[in-house]
Design a protein around this motif. Structure first.
Motif, PDB file in Angstrom:
ATOM      1  N   MET A   1       0.823  -1.209   0.000  1.00  0.00           N
ATOM      2  CA  MET A   1       0.000   0.000   0.000  1.00  0.00           C
ATOM      3  C   MET A   1       0.861   1.264   0.000  1.00  0.00           C
ATOM      4  O   MET A   1       0.441   2.295  -0.515  1.00  0.00           O
ATOM      5  CB  MET A   1      -0.977   0.000   1.173  1.00  0.00           C
ATOM      6  CG  MET A   1      -2.043  -1.091   1.069  1.00  0.00           C
ATOM      7  SD  MET A   1      -2.894  -1.164  -0.528  1.00  0.00           S
ATOM      8  CE  MET A   1      -3.748   0.382  -0.553  1.00  0.00           C
TER       9      MET A   1
ATOM     10  N   PHE B   1       1.552   3.205  -3.298  1.00  0.00           N
ATOM     11  CA  PHE B   1       0.577   4.160  -3.812  1.00  0.00           C
ATOM     12  C   PHE B   1       0.746   5.487  -3.075  1.00  0.00           C
ATOM     13  O   PHE B   1       1.114   5.511  -1.900  1.00  0.00           O
ATOM     14  CB  PHE B   1      -0.856   3.658  -3.567  1.00  0.00           C
ATOM     15  CG  PHE B   1      -1.197   2.411  -4.329  1.00  0.00           C
ATOM     16  CD1 PHE B   1      -1.859   2.483  -5.542  1.00  0.00           C
ATOM     17  CD2 PHE B   1      -0.881   1.161  -3.823  1.00  0.00           C
ATOM     18  CE1 PHE B   1      -2.193   1.334  -6.240  1.00  0.00           C
ATOM     19  CE2 PHE B   1      -1.211   0.012  -4.511  1.00  0.00           C
ATOM     20  CZ  PHE B   1      -1.862   0.092  -5.726  1.00  0.00           C
TER      21      PHE B   1
ATOM     22  N   ASP C   1      -0.832   8.892  -1.253  1.00  0.00           N
ATOM     23  CA  ASP C   1      -2.021   9.083  -0.419  1.00  0.00           C
ATOM     24  C   ASP C   1      -3.235   9.382  -1.289  1.00  0.00           C
ATOM     25  O   ASP C   1      -4.324   8.846  -1.059  1.00  0.00           O
ATOM     26  CB  ASP C   1      -1.809  10.235   0.574  1.00  0.00           C
ATOM     27  CG  ASP C   1      -0.815   9.885   1.671  1.00  0.00           C
ATOM     28  OD1 ASP C   1      -0.537   8.684   1.877  1.00  0.00           O
ATOM     29  OD2 ASP C   1      -0.313  10.820   2.326  1.00  0.00           O
TER      30      ASP C   1
ATOM     31  N   GLU D   1      -3.758   8.527  -4.437  1.00  0.00           N
ATOM     32  CA  GLU D   1      -4.169   7.316  -5.159  1.00  0.00           C
ATOM     33  C   GLU D   1      -4.973   6.395  -4.250  1.00  0.00           C
ATOM     34  O   GLU D   1      -6.009   5.849  -4.660  1.00  0.00           O
ATOM     35  CB  GLU D   1      -2.954   6.583  -5.719  1.00  0.00           C
ATOM     36  CG  GLU D   1      -2.289   7.297  -6.885  1.00  0.00           C
ATOM     37  CD  GLU D   1      -0.921   6.752  -7.239  1.00  0.00           C
ATOM     38  OE1 GLU D   1      -0.445   7.078  -8.345  1.00  0.00           O
ATOM     39  OE2 GLU D   1      -0.307   6.005  -6.427  1.00  0.00           O
ATOM     40  N   ARG D   2      -4.528   6.241  -3.005  1.00  0.00           N
ATOM     41  CA  ARG D   2      -5.269   5.388  -2.060  1.00  0.00           C
ATOM     42  C   ARG D   2      -6.657   5.958  -1.795  1.00  0.00           C
ATOM     43  O   ARG D   2      -7.635   5.210  -1.731  1.00  0.00           O
ATOM     44  CB  ARG D   2      -4.476   5.227  -0.756  1.00  0.00           C
ATOM     45  CG  ARG D   2      -3.290   4.292  -0.897  1.00  0.00           C
ATOM     46  CD  ARG D   2      -2.712   3.863   0.447  1.00  0.00           C
ATOM     47  NE  ARG D   2      -2.267   4.974   1.269  1.00  0.00           N
ATOM     48  CZ  ARG D   2      -1.052   5.503   1.236  1.00  0.00           C
ATOM     49  NH1 ARG D   2      -0.145   5.024   0.410  1.00  0.00           N
ATOM     50  NH2 ARG D   2      -0.725   6.501   2.031  1.00  0.00           N
TER      51      ARG D   2
ATOM     52  N   SER E   1     -10.107   4.002  -2.721  1.00  0.00           N
ATOM     53  CA  SER E   1     -11.101   3.733  -1.679  1.00  0.00           C
ATOM     54  C   SER E   1     -12.463   4.302  -2.063  1.00  0.00           C
ATOM     55  O   SER E   1     -13.493   3.649  -1.876  1.00  0.00           O
ATOM     56  CB  SER E   1     -10.648   4.317  -0.337  1.00  0.00           C
ATOM     57  OG  SER E   1      -9.548   3.609   0.145  1.00  0.00           O
TER      58      SER E   1
ATOM     59  N   LYS F   1      -9.962  -4.682  -3.883  1.00  0.00           N
ATOM     60  CA  LYS F   1      -9.619  -4.196  -2.545  1.00  0.00           C
ATOM     61  C   LYS F   1      -9.940  -5.251  -1.489  1.00  0.00           C
ATOM     62  O   LYS F   1      -9.150  -5.469  -0.563  1.00  0.00           O
ATOM     63  CB  LYS F   1     -10.376  -2.892  -2.260  1.00  0.00           C
ATOM     64  CG  LYS F   1      -9.903  -2.189  -1.031  1.00  0.00           C
ATOM     65  CD  LYS F   1     -10.571  -0.846  -0.878  1.00  0.00           C
ATOM     66  CE  LYS F   1     -10.134  -0.248   0.443  1.00  0.00           C
ATOM     67  NZ  LYS F   1     -11.017   0.782   0.902  1.00  0.00           N
TER      68      LYS F   1
END
Length: 129
Positions: free
Chosen positions: A60, A63, A65, A67-68, A72, A85
């Motif tokens: 994780m 990636f 922040d 992109e995360r 999400s 996910k």
């Protein structure tokens, strides 16, 4: 006494032997493979390196922040992204060449959340800059 290394008739590594007899039909080679899945082709060890595996947390971190956050958010609306996910949450470790991971990464690119070049950088284990 020195160690002697042997393979079977299919080129699979049998091990190193010091003062012990190898199995019948074993073929002596110059040295051990770099990793266990390589095979002897008659003159050298061949085979791809095993896929890189990362703990989920390290994966994780590949990636950004942003992109995360985007992934999400998209997972709440895109079933393919959501399933990818969910698969990450269930995995013990992340193998960067696993078919489920690759199809999920393709879904993320298709959803416009990553570019193809960013996907390739992540799958190469490159941290964001």
């Amino acid at each position: 006494m020195s160690t002697k290394y042997f393979v079977d008739l299919e080129g699979k590594y049998l091990g190193g032997f010091v003062g012990a007899e190898p199995p019948e039909g074993a073929i002596e080679v110059v040295g051990p493979p770099e990793y266990g899945t390589q095979k002897w082709d008659g003159s050298k060890w061949v085979g791809d390196l095993p896929a890189k595996t990362l703990p989920k947390r390290d994966f994780m971190k590949l990636f950004t922040d942003n992109e995360r956050r985007q992934i999400s958010g998209a997972a709440m609306q895109n079933v393919d992204v959501s399933l990818w996910k969910d698969g990450l949450l269930l995995a013990d470790d992340i193998r960067l060449d696993h078919p489920d991971l690759l199809s999920g990464m393709d879904a993320i690119v298709a959803a416009g959340l990553l570019t193809e070049s960013r996907k390739n950088a992540i799958l190469a284990g490159e941290a964001p800059t």
